[in-house]
Design a protein around this motif. Structure first.
Motif: not given
Length: 257
Positions: A97-99, A135-143, A159-164
């Motif tokens: 869900k975070y991803y 950035n955690m998730g989809h854009y982590a590879d920018k690092f 957060g507890e729910a979307k949006d996280f």
């Protein structure tokens, strides 16, 4: 390769040929969301850092919003099936869900390099280092080309729910006034990206000329700050009508320092 809470049972502590490891790809990033011990906590995810960069949102063990009572969780907005599955493996499933949220928020989910979650929570690893935070998730590879250490453990809150995603700020308030009072101080941030709700900076004895600092995880990226709202309350009626103000308020954004 992105590891979404790689499995703990039968995998943790095994040779690298058996499990996901940073030798499996040019760049391996991991999101740990359920890394509490399997017994007695039923943690499904592994805790050791195994990628080039390892993210531990909310400390990596218990995710906010997963402690809801079973009934409210099972009768979920997304339907009974999704709710039941979330109830059984809520922490574990937060990773995807975070991803998926990270795809929509390229500037969200900043991971702060830190030795532990406790140190992160107390503000020891703020702001981001000079090379920035991944950035955690989809854009982590920018690092990918900025990694200096063998293992990089990164911490953040969600957060507890979307949006996280949440954006971290350090807010420092120096009070002005004539006498000390008991109560609390709240601050809200306004900026080009929108405004936040009120966050409590301190509570208890409020002394003029004293400086109070808090780290807040705001629900939006405020952007360029245009104003701050300062509010204090002394909890009960005081016949002397004490006055309290803010001599200065300093706001530091984690990302841009």
């Amino acid at each position: 390769l992105s590891g979404l809470d790689p499995a703990q049972p039968y995998f943790q502590g095994t040779p690298t040929e058996v499990r996901l490891d940073k030798s499996d790809a040019d760049f391996v990033d991991i999101i740990h969301t359920d890394s509490a011990p399997t017994i007695p906590n039923l943690g499904f995810g592994m805790s050791p850092a195994i990628g080039h960069i390892d993210f531990y949102p909310n400390g990596g063990e218990e995710m906010p919003g997963c402690g809801k009572n079973p009934v409210s969780q099972i009768v979920d907005l997304d339907g009974i099936w999704e709710g039941t599955r979330d109830f059984v493996a809520c922490n574990h499933l937060r990773s995807y869900k975070y991803y998926s949220d990270s795809i929509i928020y390229p500037d969200g989910f900043l991971g702060y390099p830190c030795a532990s979650y406790d140190l992160f929570q107390s503000g020891n690893c703020f702001p981001c280092p000079e090379e920035g935070c991944p950035n955690m998730g989809h854009y982590a590879d920018k690092f990918k080309d900025k990694i200096k250490a063998d293992f990089l453990k990164l911490y953040l809150n969600t957060g507890e729910a979307k949006d996280f995603p949440l954006w971290r700020y350090k807010v420092t308030v120096t009070l002005s006034g004539r006498s000390k009072v008991k109560g609390y101080v709240n601050v809200a941030l306004y900026g080009s990206g929108g405004n936040t709700k009120q966050y409590q900076i301190t509570k208890g004895t409020l002394k003029p000329d004293n400086t109070y600092t808090a780290y807040i995880d705001a629900e939006i990226n405020v952007g360029e700050i245009t104003k701050v709202k300062f509010l204090w309350n002394n909890n009960w009626i005081n016949p002397t009508f004490p006055k309290l103000g803010a001599a200065t308020i300093t706001v530091e954004a984690g990302q841009t320092r």
